[in-house]
Write a protein that holds these residues in place. Structure first.
Motif: not given
Length: 97
Positions: A32-36, A39-49
């Motif tokens: 669960k922590a790995a998925r979380k 997900r946070k890394a993906a959100k950070a990448a989208r935010r950076a874009t």
């Protein structure tokens, strides 16, 4: 950062040392922590874009005339074949007449 602080504040005191919880029950939290974290890394990448902090070549396409990667292309017909081409600004000046 604010979301992490809010999550830590919402966690009840002594949740790790609760009586009646055996040591094997913590194994469920790891995937669960790995998925979380993924997900946070993906959100950070989208935010950076979205904020313009993405990799320099992100969103660039190649000109069909000179093959240079650019941010802005012009769609035009440049020869008698009547096929559409995507050309950069330099090539656009040359083919537009």
């Amino acid at each position: 950062d604010a979301a992490l602080l809010a999550a830590l504040a919402a966690e009840p005191e002594g949740s790790e040392d609760e009586p009646g919880r055996d040591a094997g029950a913590g194994g469920d939290a790891d995937p669960k922590a790995a998925r979380k974290s993924a997900r946070k890394a993906a959100k950070a990448a989208r935010r950076a874009t979205r904020e313009g902090r993405a990799e320099h070549s992100y969103g660039q396409k190649q000109c069909t005339q000179c093959s240079r990667s650019v941010d802005l292309l012009v769609r035009c017909q440049v020869d008698s074949t009547e096929r559409w081409h995507m050309v950069c600004g330099k090539c656009w000046r040359r083919v537009s007449g």
